[in-house]
Design a protein around this motif. Structure first.
Motif, PDB file in Angstrom:
ATOM      1  N   LEU A 134      -6.780   2.089  -0.170  1.00  0.00           N
ATOM      2  CA  LEU A 134      -7.867   1.559   0.657  1.00  0.00           C
ATOM      3  C   LEU A 134      -7.289   0.778   1.833  1.00  0.00           C
ATOM      4  O   LEU A 134      -6.441  -0.104   1.648  1.00  0.00           O
ATOM      5  N   ARG A 189     -22.046  -0.923  13.596  1.00  0.00           N
ATOM      6  CA  ARG A 189     -20.879  -0.210  13.082  1.00  0.00           C
ATOM      7  C   ARG A 189     -20.829  -0.258  11.554  1.00  0.00           C
ATOM      8  O   ARG A 189     -20.349   0.652  10.912  1.00  0.00           O
ATOM      9  N   PRO A 248     -18.649 -10.883   8.411  1.00  0.00           N
ATOM     10  CA  PRO A 248     -19.252 -10.229   7.247  1.00  0.00           C
ATOM     11  C   PRO A 248     -20.771 -10.177   7.385  1.00  0.00           C
ATOM     12  O   PRO A 248     -21.371 -11.052   7.991  1.00  0.00           O
ATOM     13  N   ARG A 249     -21.359  -9.122   6.809  1.00  0.00           N
ATOM     14  CA  ARG A 249     -22.784  -8.906   7.058  1.00  0.00           C
ATOM     15  C   ARG A 249     -23.691  -9.921   6.394  1.00  0.00           C
ATOM     16  O   ARG A 249     -24.832 -10.044   6.747  1.00  0.00           O
ATOM     17  N   GLY A 256      -8.396  -0.967   5.870  1.00  0.00           N
ATOM     18  CA  GLY A 256      -9.391  -1.202   6.916  1.00  0.00           C
ATOM     19  C   GLY A 256      -9.627  -2.684   7.090  1.00  0.00           C
ATOM     20  O   GLY A 256      -8.848  -3.506   6.583  1.00  0.00           O
ATOM     21  N   PRO A 257     -10.706  -3.069   7.797  1.00  0.00           N
ATOM     22  CA  PRO A 257     -10.973  -4.492   7.997  1.00  0.00           C
ATOM     23  C   PRO A 257     -11.082  -5.214   6.646  1.00  0.00           C
ATOM     24  O   PRO A 257     -11.615  -4.643   5.688  1.00  0.00           O
ATOM     25  N   GLU A 315     -15.564  -5.323   0.190  1.00  0.00           N
ATOM     26  CA  GLU A 315     -16.853  -4.744  -0.203  1.00  0.00           C
ATOM     27  C   GLU A 315     -16.658  -3.414  -0.951  1.00  0.00           C
ATOM     28  O   GLU A 315     -17.258  -3.191  -1.997  1.00  0.00           O
ATOM     29  N   PRO A 349      -1.959   3.681   7.745  1.00  0.00           N
ATOM     30  CA  PRO A 349      -1.179   3.783   6.509  1.00  0.00           C
ATOM     31  C   PRO A 349      -1.573   4.985   5.663  1.00  0.00           C
ATOM     32  O   PRO A 349      -0.733   5.573   4.973  1.00  0.00           O
ATOM     33  N   LEU A 408       0.847  -1.197   0.000  1.00  0.00           N
ATOM     34  CA  LEU A 408       0.000   0.000   0.000  1.00  0.00           C
ATOM     35  C   LEU A 408       0.881   1.245   0.000  1.00  0.00           C
ATOM     36  O   LEU A 408       0.841   2.074   0.908  1.00  0.00           O
ATOM     37  N   ALA A 449     -10.888   2.877   7.138  1.00  0.00           N
ATOM     38  CA  ALA A 449     -11.867   2.596   8.195  1.00  0.00           C
ATOM     39  C   ALA A 449     -11.117   2.210   9.454  1.00  0.00           C
ATOM     40  O   ALA A 449     -10.156   1.442   9.403  1.00  0.00           O
ATOM     41  N   GLY A 450     -11.558   2.736  10.588  1.00  0.00           N
ATOM     42  CA  GLY A 450     -10.930   2.412  11.871  1.00  0.00           C
ATOM     43  C   GLY A 450      -9.448   2.740  11.839  1.00  0.00           C
ATOM     44  O   GLY A 450      -9.023   3.790  11.336  1.00  0.00           O
ATOM     45  N   THR A 451      -8.626   1.792  12.348  1.00  0.00           N
ATOM     46  CA  THR A 451      -7.180   2.047  12.368  1.00  0.00           C
ATOM     47  C   THR A 451      -6.544   1.920  10.977  1.00  0.00           C
ATOM     48  O   THR A 451      -5.328   2.073  10.845  1.00  0.00           O
ATOM     49  N   ALA A 465     -21.789   2.509   8.926  1.00  0.00           N
ATOM     50  CA  ALA A 465     -20.824   3.484   8.400  1.00  0.00           C
ATOM     51  C   ALA A 465     -20.390   3.086   6.994  1.00  0.00           C
ATOM     52  O   ALA A 465     -20.170   3.941   6.133  1.00  0.00           O
TER      53      ALA A 465
END
Ligand SMILES: NC(=O)C1=CN([C@@H]2O[C@H](COP(=O)(O)OP(=O)(O)OC[C@H]3O[C@@H](n4cnc5c(N)ncnc54)[C@H](O)[C@@H]3O)[C@@H](O)[C@H]2O)C=CC1
Length: 403
Positions: free
Chosen positions: A338, A314, A400-401, A340-341, A347, A256, A235, A250-252, A317
């Motif tokens: 990009l 969460r 995952p949703r 995040g999780p 997604e 990066p 990245l 997203a989040g932490t 978001a």
């Protein structure tokens, strides 16, 4: 190598992943006394990791990026003091476990294909390790914690001073180990561009039940020493000067992206682009202060903060982010960064492709995602003998949703 045959056998083994992994470690530890001590006490996450790495190899057999990935993996495995003898022992146990799990699918040809493939994998990994050793790179870096800043119950930013210079590119990550959780290594992105004093930031989000993240967020403090592996990850900045770009984190995943933006602010303050910062709730937008400072140095950067509404899941978001992305234009002209999780990255990448972004220009880390074993359905007999555990609806879980 015969990719088709490798994939066909792996598909069978994958369905019996639980059995294969148990057999593999029992075989390895039984036949190689002393090797158990190289592994963490809690083997559960480790078991998933092995299959995640194997799945990555098998699904990227024809990918030109596989060679560099394996070289980096070998370089990274120096921190485990992995010797050629250990590689050979692992290969032997892996083949024995595959033979056990594949049953009648383990033909003479399959054994030959796997033996050749493992030979090649270990050769490339050892070459990566040798190259790093020849360049004088240490097997790991000891680093002193000089600052520990807490944001709420679950988040902390740790500032470390490596005892030897740690060369890295903004956006890269390192594996981290702490004596509080012996022999466990977890990856964290470095949250800043290289500084004159050599310090680096780690952004850590506490995972429920995660021994390492809990130790780093709630127990570790200044004066403590952590161990860091060689930096890695793709990245890193790829955009030609003047090129448009979008950063989404997203989040932490902010870590990066912050490093990339600091680099841009120093070298390309005229940058044109957009930044989306996503958090599970407003209180978790810990990046806001830093992002505002960076925006002042990068006037061509538009910044959007997105959080789930109070008392909402969460993941709301992410839905809000996707709406915002759909309202943006000129996607084919943008490079996208990009972080995040893993489920979030997957997604968002899919939606970006629908919006016209070139997938080759969507940059994110390709860490094999570590989760539970495959969800590929087994045969009817396997389902009868070992029905899968029920999947409970838990709005707070990271699952995952679509489960
Ligand atoms: N280089 C990278 O890609 C980096 C990745 N990370 C990863 O980011 C995560 C950060 O954890 P936290 O800060 O606790 O984030 P979090 O769990 O608070 O999630 C932040 C946001 O990500 C989205 N999200 C989370 N799970 C999702 C899912 N299953 N499907 C769709 N969207 C989802 C939601 O919008 C959520 O509000 C960790 O998994 C970490 O490994 C962290 C740093 C760098």
């Amino acid at each position: 190598m015969d990719p088709q045959l490798l994939r066909a056998t792996f598909a069978v083994v994958e369905r019996r992943a639980e059995q294969a992994v148990t057999f593999f470690y029992s075989h390895l530890f039984w036949n190689n006394p002393g090797v158990r001590e190289l592994f963490p006490q809690d083997m559960l996450p480790q078991r998933d990791r092995l299959f995640a790495a194997l799945t990555h190899v098998v699904t990227h057999l024809e990918d030109p990026g596989l060679g560099p990935y394996l070289g980096q993996l070998g370089r990274d495995h120096r921190k485990f003091l992995a010797s050629p003898a250990l590689y050979a022992a692992v290969g032997e146990s892996l083949l024995a476990a595959f033979a056990h799990a594949a049953g009648s699918a383990w033909t003479v040809d399959a054994e030959k294909a796997w033996s050749e493939a493992y030979g090649l994998v270990s050769e490339l990994m050892l070459a990566g390790a040798d190259e790093a050793a020849a360049a004088g790179e240490p097997s790991w870096w000891d680093a002193d914690v000089v600052r520990h800043e807490r944001y709420g119950d679950d988040l902390a930013v740790l500032t470390l001073r490596p005892r030897r210079p740690l060369p890295y590119l903004p956006g890269q990550y390192v594996s981290v180990s702490s004596l509080r959780v012996p022999r466990v290594w977890r990856t964290y992105s470095l949250g800043n561009a290289p500084r004159p004093d050599g310090t680096v930031d780690l952004h850590v989000s506490r995972i429920p039940g995660g021994a390492m993240s809990t130790a780093l967020v709630t127990e570790t403090g200044p004066g403590e020493v952590l161990r860091l592996s060689a930096p890695g990850g793709g990245l890193t900045a790829r955009t030609a000067p003047g090129g448009l770009r979008t950063y989404i984190c997203a989040g932490t995943g902010w870590a990066p992206v912050r490093a990339l933006l600091e680099e841009a602010a120093a070298g390309e303050p005229e940058l044109e682009g957009r930044l989306f910062v996503v958090a599970r709730a407003k209180e978790y937008l810990y990046a806001r202060g830093e992002a505002e400072l960076l925006k002042e140095r990068l006037p061509g950067l538009s910044v959007t903060y997105i959080a789930a509404a109070p008392r909402q899941r969460r993941d709301q978001a992410t839905e809000r982010l996707l709406q915002a992305l759909r309202a943006c234009v000129h996607w084919p002209a943008h490079d996208v960064y990009l972080a995040g999780p893993p489920a979030f990255v997957t997604e968002v990448s899919e939606v970006l492709e629908e919006l016209g972004t070139d997938p080759a220009r969507t940059h994110h880390d390709t860490l094999p995602s570590v989760g539970r074993f495959t969800t590929r359905p087994g045969t009817a007999a396997e389902r009868l003998l070992g029905p899968p555990a029920p999947l409970w609806h838990n709005p707070d879980a990271r699952a995952p949703r679509d489960l």
